[in-house]
Structures are given as C-alpha cells and as structure tokens.
Design a protein around this motif. Structure first.
Motif, mmCIF file in Angstrom:
data_model
loop_
_atom_site.group_PDB
_atom_site.id
_atom_site.type_symbol
_atom_site.label_atom_id
_atom_site.label_comp_id
_atom_site.label_asym_id
_atom_site.label_seq_id
_atom_site.Cartn_x
_atom_site.Cartn_y
_atom_site.Cartn_z
ATOM 1 N N LYS A 1 0.746 -1.216 -0.174
ATOM 2 C CA LYS A 1 -0.051 -0.040 -0.209
ATOM 3 C C LYS A 1 0.901 1.184 0.142
ATOM 4 N N ILE A 2 0.509 2.323 -0.789
ATOM 5 C CA ILE A 2 1.304 3.533 -0.933
ATOM 6 C C ILE A 2 0.589 4.535 -0.570
ATOM 7 N N MET A 3 1.342 5.509 0.261
ATOM 8 C CA MET A 3 0.626 7.077 0.643
ATOM 9 C C MET A 3 1.549 8.067 0.442
ATOM 10 N N THR A 4 1.142 9.172 0.001
ATOM 11 C CA THR A 4 2.229 10.084 -0.328
ATOM 12 C C THR A 4 1.889 11.450 0.482
ATOM 13 N N LEU A 5 2.785 12.034 1.248
ATOM 14 C CA LEU A 5 2.660 13.284 1.958
ATOM 15 C C LEU A 5 3.508 14.207 1.353
ATOM 16 N N VAL A 6 3.338 15.498 1.491
ATOM 17 C CA VAL A 6 4.332 16.664 1.118
ATOM 18 C C VAL A 6 4.521 17.467 2.211
ATOM 19 N N HIS A 7 5.848 17.796 2.164
ATOM 20 C CA HIS A 7 6.398 18.948 3.145
ATOM 21 C C HIS A 7 7.327 19.693 2.557
ATOM 22 N N ASP A 8 7.393 20.972 2.688
ATOM 23 C CA ASP A 8 7.934 22.065 1.973
ATOM 24 C C ASP A 8 8.982 21.574 0.720
ATOM 25 N N GLY A 9 7.930 20.918 -0.107
ATOM 26 C CA GLY A 9 8.328 20.654 -1.512
ATOM 27 C C GLY A 9 8.940 19.239 -1.707
ATOM 28 N N ILE A 10 9.128 18.557 -0.415
ATOM 29 C CA ILE A 10 9.646 17.231 -0.534
ATOM 30 C C ILE A 10 8.048 16.432 -0.454
#
Lengths: 413, 413
Positions: A205-214
């Motif tokens: 299972k995959i989940m994406t998270l964004v933080h300051d361009g990362i």
C-alpha cells in the motif's frame, strides 16, 4: 497483532498551546515494533475526562500508552486515576530517592507522590528525571504510564518496548514500512507514475505526503514473516527508483541535508553557502548533521547589499543594474562564497521571502538559486507561493536538492 | 459552555509518520472562541474505527470537528461514514465544479465525491481547494467536517466559527488565557516565586511549560463577562512582572527573536551575528521576522577556523593560544562581526554542539557567547546538556536573550 491507543494528558494540549510531539514519537516506535496504533487521544488534566478516556481505551485496544500527568503537582492525576480505575492502591515504588541530584534535597509530599506506583505494577525507571513510570495489566490490556517530558518518556518507552518484545517474540503478523523521499516532482505526477508502474498491488500500500516541496512516499506491507515483508519492500523500492529516477533522494531517516553530507563526504568536496532570503536556514540545516564541519567551512548571511559587496565581492554595478534579486546577483554570490572560502562548491540564494517587498515584476516568492563549481554554474529561477517561513524552507530545500544533483552529475575537486 | 472534540483522520497520523499540526490549530481557535476542548482523537483511515470514534464523540461533547478524509481517494471515508452513521444520504452540494482551476479539466467520480455532502448539511465552501466541507446537527451535537490540508482547513474553520459565534452571541462563560514567556530562570524557581507572589487564586490558574530554555507561564481564567476576565489577567500580569522582573520577555505570540526585533527598531540599532556552533540558527530565527532586514545587515557562519580568521579577523594566535572554543575567540568573533558589518551590536558564538568533539576540559555542550557594543562587552559561559540540535537551540536562545538585555540596559548608537 497487538492494537494500541496513545493517550496524551495535559490541558495545554487540549487548549492548543503546545505542539504535542510525544504522540508522534510513540506512534512511530510502536509501528516499528509491529504494534497497530488504532487511536491517539489527547485529554485535559481532568480526573473525570481521563477516567473516561482510559475506560474507553481499555475496551478497544490491548495496549495503552499514556504520556503526561506523572509529575508532583495536583494537576498530575495519572497515577491516582489508574490506581483507582483498576483498583490497585498506590504504594511506594522502592526506587531510591537519592540517586538523582534533582531530588536529593528534600523528601516532601511531591517526591513521595512521583515515586509511588499501583501495587503489582511493573516499575519503569526514569534515568533522566525523577518521576517513576509503570506498567500494569488489566484483563487482556497492558496500560503503560510514562511522563510527558520528551527525553524521559523516550528512554522509558524504549525500556518498555524491550520488555514487550521479549514477551511477544513468537507473535503473529508484522508490519514493515519504508519511506522514499523525493524532490522536484509534483505529488500528482508521482502518484500518476506510481499508478502506471504497477508498484501498488494487494501486498503493498502506498501513501504520499508533502512537506516543503519534499514528497514522501510511504510504502506499507504486512506479512507473517519479516524477511518476506522486507523482500516485498525491496521489490517496491526497485520499481519506484526505476520509475522516479533522480527524484528519489533518500529513504526513511535520510533528510535532504543528510544526503548532501553523505555525497560531500564520498566525493571529499566542500561547500560554502551565501544566503540572502533564506537568512541562514541552509547553513542551519547543514549544521544539524554531526560531522558536517569537515565539508562545510562557512556560510554567509548577506542580508544587506553592503554585505553582498564587501564579504562576497558581488560587483556594486551588478546590483545596481539587475537588482539584488536577480540571476546575476545569485551567481555572483555563489562565486563569491566559493572564492572566499576556497570551497569546491558555492551556493548563492537571493529572493523575496515576503510578506512585503514584492513588485509586479518581482513578486513575493521569486527566488534565484545559483550553484557553482570548477567548470559549471547553474542558476534556477523559482516562484514560490507560501508564507515568509515556508518560502524560506522551499528555497533552502531547492538549494540542497540542486547541490545533490550537482554532486551526482559533475566532477568536483 | 460548549464542549468539543477534535478528530484527526489519517493512517499516517496514527503511524507517527507526520507531525499532525491541525489539531493544535483547531484547539487554539476553539479555545479563543470560548469553546471547551475536552478531547482530541487521531484515528486511522478505517471505516469501523472512524465510526466508533464519531459514535463515542457524539455522546460526550456538543461540537465535533473532524479534519481529513474528505479527498477523492477510496481511503477518504469521512463523508461516507458521517452520512451513514447519522442517516443522511449523500447528495451533490451544488457547489460549482468549474470555478477553480484545479478541477476544471475533468468531472470524474473523484470530483463528484468531493463535492457531495450529507442531505440537510450546511455547506462550508473551500476557497483554497476543491473538497467541500460541511456541518450537520445530530440531537444536540454539531459535527463539522473539514479537509486535512492545513491552508484549506484553517480558512474553512474560520468560516464555520463566524457562523458559530453569530449563533452563540448570548452564550455563557468565556475562557481567557495569556502566556508569559521567560528566559534565564529555571522552571522550579519560577513556580516557587509565583507561589509566593499570590498570583494564583480561585480565579487564576497557572501552568508552566519549558521549551529550549524558555519557560512559558500559561494563565487561565473564566468569567461570565469578557472584560472581567481580561481585568483578572491584567492583575495577574502586573503581579508576575513585579515578581519575575526582566526574566519576562514577552506575552502570547512574542518570540525571543520578535522581542529583539522590536527593541532594535525602537532603539534604531543594528545587529550582526557571528556563529560557529549554532551554524546559522540565530540568523535563521531573526530572519523569520518580517521587516528585520532594516536591523540585521549580516550573519557569518564561521564554521572553520579559516573563516573566523579571514572573514571575522579573529587573530590566528588567539585561536592557537586559547582554542576555537574559548571566551577570547567568542569575543573576537563578536567584535569582528560588528566591525565588518558596521552594526551597533555584534554577537559571537562558539562551542561544541556534539555529539563528538568534546574533551574533559571542554565537554560537549560548552558554549561561549559574546555580545559587544560601543562601550561594553560581555562574554557568557554556558554548559548545556542536550542533543546537538537542542544545544544549538539553547545557545541561540541565550544569545537572543543576551541581546534583549543588552538593548534594555545599554545605550547603543
């Protein structure tokens, strides 16, 4: 699989007056140990509310970790409520009062209080402070009570987890997770490419998270056998790296600045940074890495034009002609930093962090970042859309990512 | 008084993979509006767990705010669970699909999903994104569902609170809080002095929190009349300031760096910073303040000895004789920064952040901080006991506090 709930105790948490960081740490450590965190609850320092939270938790999970409320004041209620709710009277823990300087002076009521535990509880010693922690068992649920001071809580949680693991060695399913950190590619593009790559299937299972361009890709898998779970993650990693290429800069605990440090070390290169709008943030991030001093001789926060001219030798005419926020000045700053420090690589960053200072032609969020080495110079124009502080972070991360790519793709001396 | 629970939805929160910041913001905003937050719960993206969390919350508070789970993917379950639990079928919200560029391209299933709301719900429009929020009423409880993206959630929460306030204008008790930030005095000493001062009484409750050397005193009071609550806080503030003197550097949102900025502005003074072990952190903190550029010309991160010598003109012999971590070098760095930048005040910081580099004579955490002006120079020796990063923060905060005291107690030109 063991199910768990974390209960953070403190009125200041419920009032939003502090950023509560313990829950995240505990959740991460439990997950790493294959424990399935279902709920995290924050509750005020209030006897009835805490009792109710514990009552609900004991019926829905098999492991409860509480943090906070073990101190000497009358607002600290955890010992008393746990003792009362599970009908285990408080008794002295027998822990020494005198082996820690903090409590060697007086043996007043507060000291007695923080050394007491419910009868029959397992003591969890506190090596960094005075309040004793404990674990009790009620029916099928373990209740573990730790202090709220992060340094004390962490050590005590790790002590408890050692005991937990020794007990559950033969336990069933394990969760394995791996994080992949990327930069320079938007989240929707990453999700699209992952979708096309076939990485996602019944077992991953995959989940994406964004933080300051990362953009961080979290991959999860479960299996009865740890090796099998790790193999699945290895296969997912190979597929992701093939699909996303150089956008992936690290896994798990690897930050951008750590990845830069590793490559500097590997290539035996040094880096100097000249910052205007980022105001020292790139230097600060780099110097969070132990050992960076061998590869990072200096940073210049050239906030004023005068500093750009006198320390970095940016030509006065260059600023007068193109403005302080321009590709030419970014490049001159990078070259100046490299020259002054005799480093292998120089970085120059100039821009408008905001909220003031923007114009139609040069709006808030416009940032130029230059990187220069022996035979190569690159200047990147960026337009960010955040607050002052997030524009600083986006700029700093872009500069670090450019450094990574530079080190990977160019020869440095 | 309205009681509330915040429910943050997302597996990544329960796994500890992100720092969940929405809960804190919501708690703070609700408290400011006189709403009494009793619980904050984080729960996985799991239908049964979310249903159970909502079920418990609806029976114990009168206002539930959820954040997260409103997006287009199949992991986003909030709409569906709320609709099912409270028996209000999902219907199109009627919000335009085309007024926002992000969703103008396609009108697929995901778009329909994020625009649907339970029948009878109040729409909470999303000005910064596409997912529609909503509020429903069930028996005596309001359930407000907001997205997890912080920028979207904040705007929508504020929209809802306007509606809430209009409804509850005649409502009962209000809570008033004020924070007092101190530096340089240990928490136990502060608590002792507060105890002796008589600030604490039936109407004022005090709680202290510590963070990187800053001790924050939270004062709470409740009253039927807002003016009365504010008067009580004013009286508490007068008593605290009298008792704690110059240790108090600000209230509420005032950070150390903001207090420094205000005094620099008031005295029309400028500041230059030479940092070794703090690695740019002081500059970074200062440049988080909009408008600082008029008072902060430059910072030098002189990590290497060479940088100390060439940029700051620290005598080579001074480093050879006393070592880079010494009061003499701190002083020379401060004087060098002041001279190079022509600033009114110079700061020099040199120390051993750790984890390596310590010796018996100069252990990890030893830091010298110098401040220099026209007629006055002070050097402070500090011994910190934290990690590399916390030693950096303690050092930076000490330097900022020394600057504050310097500006208050000395004439600067």
């Amino acid at each position: 699989m063991t199910t768990a709930e974390i209960i953070a105790i403190g009125t200041e948490i419920a009032l939003g007056q502090i950023a509560e960081t313990n829950t995240r740490y505990i959740a991460e450590m439990l997950t790493k140990n294959g424990i399935h965190v279902l709920f995290a609850t924050a509750v005020r320092d209030d006897a009835e509310l805490l009792r109710s939270a514990l009552n609900i938790a004991k019926d829905r999970v098999r492991l409860i970790i509480t943090t906070g409320g073990l101190g000497p004041t009358e607002n600290d209620l955890t010992r008393e409520i746990v003792s009362d709710l599970f009908n285990m009277p408080l008794i002295p823990s027998g822990e020494s009062y005198t082996n820690k300087p903090q409590c060697a002076d007086t043996l007043h009521e507060g000291t007695k209080k923080i050394k007491s535990i419910p009868s029959g509880a397992l003591i969890i010693p506190n090596d960094h402070g005075t309040a004793t922690g404990f674990a009790i068992n009620y029916n099928e649920t373990d209740i573990v009570c730790l202090p709220g001071v992060p340094g004390e809580m962490r050590q005590m949680l790790n002590s408890y987890l050692k005991i937990y693991k020794a007990r559950h060695l033969t336990d069933d399913t394990c969760i394995a997770t791996r994080q992949f950190h990327t930069f320079g590619m938007p989240e929707f593009e990453i999700n699209k490419l992952i979708g096309e790559s076939g990485v996602i299937n019944n077992s991953i299972k995959i989940m994406t998270l964004v933080h300051d361009g990362i953009v961080t890709i979290n991959a999860f898998t479960t299996s009865l056998v740890k090796e099998d779970a790790l193999q699945k993650l290895d296969a997912a990693e190979a597929a992701l790296r093939k699909t996303l290429g150089q956008a992936v800069f690290g896994t798990d605990d690897t930050s951008l600045e750590y990845a830069v440090y590793e490559l500097l070390k590997q290539k035996n290169a040094t880096l100097a940074v000249a910052e205007s709008c980022t105001g020292g943030l790139v230097s600060d991030k780099l110097t969070n890495i132990p050992g960076i001093s061998d590869y990072f001789p200096e940073g210049i926060v050239a906030y004023s034009n005068k500093a750009k001219i006198t320390i970095l030798h940016v030509p006065e005419l260059c600023i007068a002609t193109h403005g302080a926020v321009s590709p030419q000045v970014a490049e001159a700053m990078a070259k100046g930093a490299r020259k002054v420090s005799e480093a292998s690589i120089g970085i120059g960053i100039t821009g408008i962090a905001g909220p003031g200072g923007g114009t139609d032609k040069k709006p808030v969020g416009l940032v130029y970042i230059a990187i220069t080495g022996d035979n190569f110079t690159e200047v990147k124009k960026c337009q960010f859309h955040g607050t002052r502080i997030s524009n600083k972070h986006f700029s700093a991360n872009t500069a670090l990512y450019m450094t990574l790519r530079f080190l990977q793709n160019h020869k440095v001396d």
